[in-house]
Design a protein around this motif. Structure first.
Motif, PDB file in Angstrom:
ATOM      1  N   UNK A 131       0.802  -1.367  -0.022  1.00 20.53           N
ATOM      2  CA  UNK A 131      -0.103  -0.058  -0.028  1.00 20.53           C
ATOM      3  C   UNK A 131       0.777   1.280  -0.009  1.00 20.53           C
ATOM      4  N   UNK A 132       0.591   2.269  -0.807  1.00 22.71           N
ATOM      5  CA  UNK A 132       1.072   3.537  -0.718  1.00 22.71           C
ATOM      6  C   UNK A 132       0.099   4.467  -0.043  1.00 22.71           C
ATOM      7  N   UNK A 133       0.460   5.342   0.852  1.00 19.74           N
ATOM      8  CA  UNK A 133      -0.237   6.477   1.391  1.00 19.74           C
ATOM      9  C   UNK A 133       0.336   7.735   0.815  1.00 19.74           C
ATOM     10  N   UNK A 151       2.587   5.079 -11.222  1.00 14.18           N
ATOM     11  CA  UNK A 151       2.544   3.993 -10.298  1.00 14.18           C
ATOM     12  C   UNK A 151       1.628   2.902 -10.624  1.00 14.18           C
ATOM     13  N   UNK A 152       0.299   3.376 -11.314  1.00 14.77           N
ATOM     14  CA  UNK A 152      -0.550   2.331 -11.625  1.00 14.77           C
ATOM     15  C   UNK A 152      -0.033   1.523 -12.973  1.00 14.77           C
ATOM     16  N   UNK A 153       0.576   2.330 -13.799  1.00 14.53           N
ATOM     17  CA  UNK A 153       1.018   1.476 -14.846  1.00 14.53           C
ATOM     18  C   UNK A 153       2.344   0.702 -14.436  1.00 14.53           C
ATOM     19  N   UNK A 154       3.059   1.200 -13.640  1.00 10.61           N
ATOM     20  CA  UNK A 154       4.405   0.489 -13.277  1.00 10.61           C
ATOM     21  C   UNK A 154       4.015  -0.647 -12.492  1.00 10.61           C
ATOM     22  N   UNK A 155       3.134  -0.644 -11.632  1.00 10.26           N
ATOM     23  CA  UNK A 155       2.945  -1.720 -10.723  1.00 10.26           C
ATOM     24  C   UNK A 155       1.459  -1.964 -10.447  1.00 10.26           C
ATOM     25  N   UNK A 156       1.081  -2.938 -11.118  1.00  8.46           N
ATOM     26  CA  UNK A 156      -0.637  -3.302 -11.098  1.00  8.46           C
ATOM     27  C   UNK A 156      -1.066  -4.016  -9.583  1.00  8.46           C
ATOM     28  N   UNK A 157       0.057  -4.302  -8.915  1.00  6.89           N
ATOM     29  CA  UNK A 157      -0.570  -4.758  -7.658  1.00  6.89           C
ATOM     30  C   UNK A 157      -0.731  -3.568  -6.501  1.00  6.89           C
ATOM     31  N   UNK A 158       0.055  -2.750  -6.589  1.00  8.42           N
ATOM     32  CA  UNK A 158       0.210  -1.828  -5.571  1.00  8.42           C
ATOM     33  C   UNK A 158      -1.216  -0.989  -5.400  1.00  8.42           C
ATOM     34  N   UNK A 159      -1.417  -0.836  -4.267  1.00  7.75           N
ATOM     35  CA  UNK A 159      -2.732   0.080  -3.847  1.00  7.75           C
ATOM     36  C   UNK A 159      -2.538   1.446  -3.407  1.00  7.75           C
ATOM     37  N   UNK A 202      -7.896   8.012 -11.752  1.00  5.12           N
ATOM     38  CA  UNK A 202      -6.564   7.505 -11.978  1.00  5.12           C
ATOM     39  C   UNK A 202      -6.083   6.248 -11.339  1.00  5.12           C
ATOM     40  N   UNK A 203      -7.120   5.634 -10.622  1.00  6.38           N
ATOM     41  CA  UNK A 203      -6.723   4.514  -9.965  1.00  6.38           C
ATOM     42  C   UNK A 203      -6.807   4.246  -8.354  1.00  6.38           C
ATOM     43  N   UNK A 204      -6.663   5.476  -7.627  1.00  6.00           N
ATOM     44  CA  UNK A 204      -6.636   5.520  -6.294  1.00  6.00           C
ATOM     45  C   UNK A 204      -7.531   4.707  -5.623  1.00  6.00           C
ATOM     46  N   UNK A 205      -7.337   3.921  -4.734  1.00  5.52           N
ATOM     47  CA  UNK A 205      -8.401   3.062  -4.050  1.00  5.52           C
ATOM     48  C   UNK A 205      -9.000   3.864  -3.143  1.00  5.52           C
TER      49      UNK A 205
END
Lengths: 288, 119
Positions: B50-52, B69-77, B97-100
């Motif tokens: 997870x990245x805050x 980040x969402x392009x480079x690492x599809x697993x990171x939230x 953009x993909x933030x959870x």
């Protein structure tokens, strides 16, 4: 504890999912016509005239409607008609969530009531500004929200002094400044004495003592408090129809002679009385 | 235990978040990046779950970093932590953009942990 918009409140409280909110926002984007689209749909302007105005906007700092009036393409009555049609047909996020099946009408009403209750603490009281300040309501809100955050985030008792236009800003132990940019622009400055800096640090770091903290951490807490206040000011401004972005905050160490007001700005000082030995002020350099 | 990377130019916010993470028992902090570019580097070296991340930072800001980040690492939230959470456009842009999720400042520890546990 922060100023929120309704969709965010619903997601944060697990009342709708992130996916449902995005679906409702997509629906809003399909249904809510932008000014240019609405103007074309009324027949008052052509697509080519809108394109011409958009190109002119690259070198003119004007809203599309105002520019179309200046160009003689729209009359003032037609401009007002387009704005009224936009307002009357606007699909709000709550209604959009009902339309995509994420909420029932009854749930929407109940959640709206809860949202209003949650945000009631950020409803602005009237603060008196000197006469002739443009966008006065935005700056009244800025001061009011700063006072509310001093109470809610810092827990500091204080008494707000009378706002005055000033020609120089008195020096102080340190200041944290943040530039607000967009439809309305100002430099937001919080000026604090050493004792108030420590009080802010204790509140932000949630520590009983900050005596051993390095200077950069103490200063950072004042900057972070300013960042939090200004982010919430930007949120309130957006509810008032004003786009406002914030730049990262900076620390200032003013000379003993104080701060000079930049040209093209009016300076408003809001004294914040916190005790005999401490000094705290909110200063706004408002670009005119 | 899930690994969390904190990204914020503010030392005091990073300290608050790292303390909340350390005290939670569910998460562990893998460090603190001060801007978006550092976040991308540390995501590669520390491999957080997870990245805050703050939105408003000097250098590369949070939304620009989120795009990468969402392009480079599809697993990171990625969860955005920002004082601008109440600005509808910013909140919506982050989610698109993909933030959870988006956590508004000022935040409470329970609110942060509730959102992290739901990821």
């Amino acid at each position: 504890m922060a100023v929120k918009f309704f969709g965010q409140f619903l997601v944060e409280n697990n009342l709708v999912t992130r996916e449902a909110l995005l679906k409702a926002i997509d629906l809003q984007e399909q249904k809510n016509l932008k000014f240019g689209e609405m103007a074309i749909s009324t027949g008052y302007v052509t697509k080519e005239e809108i394109e011409r105005a958009h190109n002119l906007q690259l070198s003119r700092d004007m809203k599309l409607g105002d520019l179309l009036v200046e160009l003689g393409i729209l009359t003032l009555n037609q401009l007002n008609d387009i704005i009224t049609r936009q307002q009357n047909t606007h699909l709000y996020i709550g209604e959009a969530l009902v339309q995509v099946g994420a909420l029932s009408s009854e749930q929407l009403q109940a959640h709206l009531d809860a949202f209003k209750k949650d945000q009631a603490r950020f409803v602005s009281d009237r603060i008196e500004l000197p006469a002739g300040i443009a966008d006065g309501l935005v700056w009244e809100m800025t001061a009011d929200l700063t006072y509310k955050m001093i109470t809610r985030v810092l827990g500091l008792p204080f008494r707000a002094g009378k706002c005055q236009a000033v020609t120089t800003v008195d020096s102080n132990f340190m200041m944290a400044a943040l530039d607000l940019v967009g439809d309305v622009e100002a430099r937001f400055i919080l000026s604090v004495s050493e004792g108030i800096q420590k009080e802010i640090a204790k509140a932000i770091l949630r520590e009983k003592s900050v005596d051993t903290e390095p200077v950069e951490v103490l200063e950072d807490t004042v900057m972070e408090f300013v960042n939090v206040v200004c982010g919430n000011v930007a949120a309130k401004a957006s509810q008032m129809g004003k786009v406002m972005n914030i730049n990262p905050p900076v620390a200032l160490h003013p000379p003993a002679t104080g701060l000079q007001i930049p040209s093209g700005c009016i300076a408003l000082c809001f004294p914040i009385h916190v005790g005999e030995n401490d000094k705290m002020e909110l200063v706004l350099f408002i670009r005119q | 235990m899930k690994k969390v990377l904190v990204v914020d130019d503010s030392l005091s916010v990073a300290r608050q978040l790292e303390k909340i993470i350390a005290d939670s028992g569910d998460f562990t902090s893998v460090g603190h990046a001060k801007n978006g570019a550092e976040a991308i580097k540390m995501n590669h070296t520390e491999n957080p779950d997870i990245i805050c991340m703050d939105m408003n930072m000097p250098g590369m800001d949070g939304l620009t970093a989120l795009r990468s980040l969402v392009v480079l690492d599809k697993d990171v939230k990625v969860v955005m932590v920002t004082s601008l959470g109440g600005v509808g456009d910013k909140f919506t842009e982050a989610l698109k953009l993909g933030a959870k999720n988006v956590i508004s400042k000022p935040f409470e520890a329970e609110n942060v942990l509730q959102i992290l546990r739901e990821l």
